[in-house]
Design a protein around this motif. Structure first.
Motif, PDB file in Angstrom:
ATOM      1  N   GLU A 193      -5.383   4.744   1.217  1.00 31.20           N
ATOM      2  CA  GLU A 193      -6.517   5.377   0.535  1.00 31.20           C
ATOM      3  C   GLU A 193      -6.647   6.835   0.982  1.00 31.20           C
ATOM      4  O   GLU A 193      -6.911   7.718   0.174  1.00 31.20           O
ATOM      5  N   ARG A 235      -6.975   3.455 -11.756  1.00 28.68           N
ATOM      6  CA  ARG A 235      -8.036   2.804 -10.993  1.00 28.68           C
ATOM      7  C   ARG A 235      -7.393   2.315  -9.689  1.00 28.68           C
ATOM      8  O   ARG A 235      -6.524   1.455  -9.717  1.00 28.68           O
ATOM      9  N   GLY A 249      -7.070  -4.891   0.813  1.00 23.56           N
ATOM     10  CA  GLY A 249      -6.944  -5.266   2.218  1.00 23.56           C
ATOM     11  C   GLY A 249      -5.893  -4.429   2.924  1.00 23.56           C
ATOM     12  O   GLY A 249      -4.931  -4.957   3.463  1.00 23.56           O
ATOM     13  N   THR A 290      -5.935  -9.940   0.282  1.00 26.49           N
ATOM     14  CA  THR A 290      -6.560 -10.931   1.160  1.00 26.49           C
ATOM     15  C   THR A 290      -7.161 -12.060   0.336  1.00 26.49           C
ATOM     16  O   THR A 290      -7.466 -11.890  -0.849  1.00 26.49           O
ATOM     17  N   ASN A 327     -10.077 -13.199   0.493  1.00 30.84           N
ATOM     18  CA  ASN A 327     -11.415 -12.823   0.029  1.00 30.84           C
ATOM     19  C   ASN A 327     -11.393 -11.808  -1.110  1.00 30.84           C
ATOM     20  O   ASN A 327     -12.323 -11.769  -1.912  1.00 30.84           O
ATOM     21  N   MET A 328     -10.365 -10.964  -1.185  1.00 32.22           N
ATOM     22  CA  MET A 328     -10.330  -9.931  -2.229  1.00 32.22           C
ATOM     23  C   MET A 328      -9.629 -10.402  -3.503  1.00 32.22           C
ATOM     24  O   MET A 328      -9.854  -9.841  -4.586  1.00 32.22           O
ATOM     25  N   ALA A 358     -13.416   5.856 -12.058  1.00 37.26           N
ATOM     26  CA  ALA A 358     -14.337   5.009 -11.307  1.00 37.26           C
ATOM     27  C   ALA A 358     -14.350   3.574 -11.825  1.00 37.26           C
ATOM     28  O   ALA A 358     -14.653   2.644 -11.088  1.00 37.26           O
ATOM     29  N   ASN A 418      -6.468   1.395   5.272  1.00 43.46           N
ATOM     30  CA  ASN A 418      -7.166   2.600   4.813  1.00 43.46           C
ATOM     31  C   ASN A 418      -6.285   3.841   4.854  1.00 43.46           C
ATOM     32  O   ASN A 418      -6.715   4.910   4.434  1.00 43.46           O
ATOM     33  N   PHE A 448     -16.152  -8.085   5.180  1.00 48.42           N
ATOM     34  CA  PHE A 448     -15.080  -9.051   5.481  1.00 48.42           C
ATOM     35  C   PHE A 448     -14.254  -9.429   4.253  1.00 48.42           C
ATOM     36  O   PHE A 448     -13.576 -10.439   4.247  1.00 48.42           O
ATOM     37  N   TYR A 449     -14.304  -8.563   3.230  1.00 45.68           N
ATOM     38  CA  TYR A 449     -13.416  -8.745   2.086  1.00 45.68           C
ATOM     39  C   TYR A 449     -11.971  -8.469   2.488  1.00 45.68           C
ATOM     40  O   TYR A 449     -11.047  -8.977   1.885  1.00 45.68           O
ATOM     41  N   LYS A 450     -11.803  -7.607   3.514  1.00 47.11           N
ATOM     42  CA  LYS A 450     -10.445  -7.225   3.915  1.00 47.11           C
ATOM     43  C   LYS A 450      -9.916  -8.086   5.043  1.00 47.11           C
ATOM     44  O   LYS A 450      -8.903  -7.752   5.650  1.00 47.11           O
ATOM     45  N   ASP A 508      -8.163  -1.315  -3.437  1.00 43.35           N
ATOM     46  CA  ASP A 508      -7.701  -1.666  -2.094  1.00 43.35           C
ATOM     47  C   ASP A 508      -7.937  -3.158  -1.900  1.00 43.35           C
ATOM     48  O   ASP A 508      -9.060  -3.629  -1.942  1.00 43.35           O
ATOM     49  N   PRO A 522     -17.802  -5.595  -4.409  1.00 43.95           N
ATOM     50  CA  PRO A 522     -16.985  -5.030  -3.336  1.00 43.95           C
ATOM     51  C   PRO A 522     -16.090  -3.853  -3.731  1.00 43.95           C
ATOM     52  O   PRO A 522     -15.761  -3.048  -2.875  1.00 43.95           O
ATOM     53  N   ILE A 523     -15.689  -3.744  -5.001  1.00 41.27           N
ATOM     54  CA  ILE A 523     -14.842  -2.607  -5.362  1.00 41.27           C
ATOM     55  C   ILE A 523     -15.752  -1.445  -5.742  1.00 41.27           C
ATOM     56  O   ILE A 523     -16.614  -1.593  -6.604  1.00 41.27           O
ATOM     57  N   HIS A 524     -15.585  -0.309  -5.077  1.00 43.49           N
ATOM     58  CA  HIS A 524     -16.455   0.851  -5.320  1.00 43.49           C
ATOM     59  C   HIS A 524     -15.816   1.842  -6.282  1.00 43.49           C
ATOM     60  O   HIS A 524     -14.639   1.754  -6.584  1.00 43.49           O
ATOM     61  N   ALA A 525     -16.630   2.818  -6.699  1.00 38.79           N
ATOM     62  CA  ALA A 525     -16.194   3.748  -7.733  1.00 38.79           C
ATOM     63  C   ALA A 525     -15.103   4.711  -7.267  1.00 38.79           C
ATOM     64  O   ALA A 525     -14.266   5.122  -8.046  1.00 38.79           O
ATOM     65  N   GLU A 529     -12.568   1.801   0.647  1.00 41.85           N
ATOM     66  CA  GLU A 529     -12.294   0.410   0.982  1.00 41.85           C
ATOM     67  C   GLU A 529     -13.352  -0.503   0.354  1.00 41.85           C
ATOM     68  O   GLU A 529     -14.464  -0.073   0.063  1.00 41.85           O
ATOM     69  N   PRO A 530     -13.028  -1.787   0.170  1.00 46.05           N
ATOM     70  CA  PRO A 530     -13.992  -2.693  -0.446  1.00 46.05           C
ATOM     71  C   PRO A 530     -15.002  -3.290   0.542  1.00 46.05           C
ATOM     72  O   PRO A 530     -14.671  -3.610   1.672  1.00 46.05           O
TER      73      PRO A 530
END
Lengths: 168, 455
Positions: free
Chosen positions: A57, A46, A51, A94, A96-97, A79, A54, B146-148, A49, B118-121, B125-126
């Motif tokens: 990714e 799984r 922060g 981050t 927020n994350m 997924a 990209n 703005f999660y990142k 990300d 925010p986390i996608h499959a 990016e979230p």
């Protein structure tokens, strides 16, 4: 459609094992046994990300292109964290994350491992600590292995995953 | 007038609110003791994120705004903290008590909400998307990001322009060369130095290669989201090859560190062969993909952004051009003499954005041939002068705006507006009339950056 099939025959198989072929051949047997014993024949990842810019990714997506084709090694991206053995974590954790990353980790069934990807989660990228950055990830999660690079190229990710499998 | 950016700068006794338009720049000072400013969002809806961010960053109160919710500061962010203020120097904060965020929602019989993220499959990016649904039909969507948020603006304050480079080029991995180009222009302004033509050509060539890599990735992923995986296999092969060209040219697959003032030697012959090959592949791809009716059945009329809405929301880049807005930072003499043709589409749907990318890849190949140059010159920079410097670049996503205020040789304020910051705010306009299963397809057709948006 006939044009497509013509093209396909002409292009042939692109998949390469860059320069890890020898290493891979040596590892394959033990790898197979390990994956079979610990992961029932397939390793489910799984990707999260927390922060990044990209690029990490993009390189993970590149693992599925015809040149690398990661799935042939029995390793694939899933997924849901509930289907995963490993969390592959990129980014700076981050502010927020962070709660969402910890939530995703909690959803992964035991036994589970965290592998950090790229220089960000290890706080080795050029980014600096701010109030919005909670990296390094080791302060928040039990990190089993780290794959360095900014970003690590696809062959470096494959190599890193093999090193992780060898380790556990 | 088109709104480009709106941001605040902290002065001794006041905040200066800077509003950048395509034709002029407005500056308004508000006292720190009672900072208020009138909203622009009534006439320019995309001003709202700038204003909400300004409140989070500096505590400036926006009068008569239709939306006063926090933007960057999420549920657990300590209340009353405005970290862009100069006196804020903490490098860590403790999470505060959870305060729920009130999503935009449409009420009504049988209308329900779907929360995504925010986390996608996938490997993406979230970010968060909140849908109001009537069965399959999307009534409304709110984009919440703005999660990142890494606080890059704050991180860069107090650094020299050279020290900031390694961070600036890593703000958004897909747009690294564009960010570096904007940084380069600011350094040149600050050092009152000129860039030789050969260097300019080489940097423009790298920017087009970055565009090719990004567009090729999308040309594979968009059909894949409509269930046509063969296109992904084909285009991900091409984008890998393009990325390897970037590696050959710059020593890095994403071009990190590529834009410098050093001398560079370029193997033009190898690049020429590559470009000829790519051109042939693109001809094949276009013929092949145009001939698949079931695919275009999904693309056509899906996720339409009408021309007048694209203008009203001040959109930029591929999204704007696919809706018939002729706006591109490359639309100048330098680029035109090197083969640039401003392409636009009319229909504003997924099909238009797909065709727009195809056309831009083909044009980029032509331009790269014209931009080929054997060697660049080493540039000796003069001393950096203090001042307020602005630069633009056309990244693979659209117009990038960067402003750096330099004082005593170091960065006093860094502000950047990623193209995605505008386009994310227009995404919800594409949803009504479509079913939720089309959302991933519509979203991918815009392929916006989260990292650049969130900073």
């Amino acid at each position: 459609m006939i044009r497509f099939w013509n093209k396909r025959l002409k292009t042939g198989i692109l998949t390469e094992a860059p320069d890890i072929d020898e290493e891979l051949a040596a590892l394959r047997k033990s790898l197979k046994d390990e994956v079979k014993k610990k992961f029932a024949g397939s390793l489910a990842i799984r990707m999260v990300d927390s922060g990044s810019c990209n690029a990490c990714e993009a390189e993970c997506n590149a693992l599925s292109n015809p040149y690398y084709d990661l799935e042939r090694l029995g390793i694939y991206f899933v997924a849901s964290p509930r289907h995963a053995d490993v969390m592959l974590l990129s980014g700076l954790m981050t502010f927020n994350m962070t709660p969402h990353v910890l939530d995703a980790y909690a959803q992964i069934p035991e036994p589970k491992w965290v592998v950090t990807l790229g220089d960000c989660p290890a706080m080795q990228a050029p980014f600096e600590k701010t109030f919005a950055v909670n990296a390094p990830a080791t302060e928040h999660l039990p990190v089993a292995h780290h794959i360095p690079g900014c970003p690590p190229a696809p062959d470096a990710i494959i190599r890193g995953l093999l090193a992780f499998l060898k380790k556990i | 007038m088109r709104l480009i950016a709106r941001y605040a700068v902290e002065l001794e006794e006041a905040y200066e609110v800077v509003t950048v338009w395509d034709e002029q720049t407005d500056r308004v000072r508000v006292p720190k003791s009672d900072p208020h400013i009138e909203t622009l969002s009534r006439t320019h809806p995309a001003a709202i994120w700038f204003e909400r961010k300004m409140h989070d960053d500096f505590g400036i109160i926006i009068d008569n705004a239709f939306d006063n919710r926090p933007l960057v500061h999420q549920e657990r962010f300590p209340r009353g903290l405005h970290p862009m203020q100069k006196h804020f120097t903490q490098t860590a904060i403790e999470p505060a008590e959870y305060l729920p965020y009130k999503y935009e929602a449409i009420g009504g019989d049988g209308v329900f909400e779907v929360a995504v993220g925010p986390i996608h499959a996938g490997i993406i990016e979230p970010g968060h998307f909140q849908f109001s649904q009537a069965g399959e039909d999307m009534l409304h969507q709110e984009v919440r990001h703005f999660y990142k948020y890494r606080a890059v603006e704050k991180m860069l304050e107090g650094k020299t322009l050279q020290e900031a480079k390694a961070i600036i080029e890593r703000i958004s991995g897909n747009e690294s060369v564009a960010y570096q180009t904007a940084w380069r222009d600011i350094v040149l302004q600050a050092a009152k130095s000129e860039l030789p033509e050969a260097n300019r050509k080489y940097h423009a060539l790298l920017l087009e290669l970055e565009r090719i890599i990004h567009h090729l990735t999308d040309l594979g992923f968009i059909p894949n989201d409509a269930g046509f995986g063969a296109a992904l296999a084909f285009c991900s092969k091409l984008s890998e090859e393009a990325r390897r060209q970037m590696q050959c040219l710059t020593g890095h697959r994403f071009g990190f560190g590529a834009i410098s003032f050093d001398e560079v030697q370029i193997d033009t012959e190898a690049l020429r062969v590559y470009l000829d090959d790519l051109e042939k592949e693109m001809m094949f791809f276009e013929e092949w993909i145009t001939d698949i009716p079931s695919l275009w059945d999904r693309f056509d009329t899906t996720g339409i952004l009408a021309h007048h809405k694209a203008l009203k929301y001040d959109t930029v880049g591929v999204v704007a051009r696919a809706s018939g807005v002729a706006q591109d930072r490359r639309d100048n003499d330098f680029y035109r003499t090197h083969g640039f043709v401003l392409h636009t589409e009319k229909s504003g749907d997924v099909a238009a954005r797909f065709k727009q990318r195809l056309a831009e890849v083909k044009n980029a190949i032509v331009m790269m041939r014209a931009l080929l140059t054997e060697t660049t010159e080493s540039v000796v920079l003069n001393e950096v002068h203090g001042g307020d410097y602005t630069a633009y670049a056309e990244s693979s996503l659209g117009e990038l705006f960067m402003n750096i205020i330099v004082k005593d040789g170091i960065i006093e304020r860094f502000f950047v507006r990623d193209p995605s910051f505008m386009n994310w705010q227009a995404l919800h306009l594409m949803m009504p009339g479509n079913i939720i299963a089309d959302f991933p397809l519509i979203n991918k057709s815009c392929d916006l950056s989260y990292a650049g948006n969130d900073l």
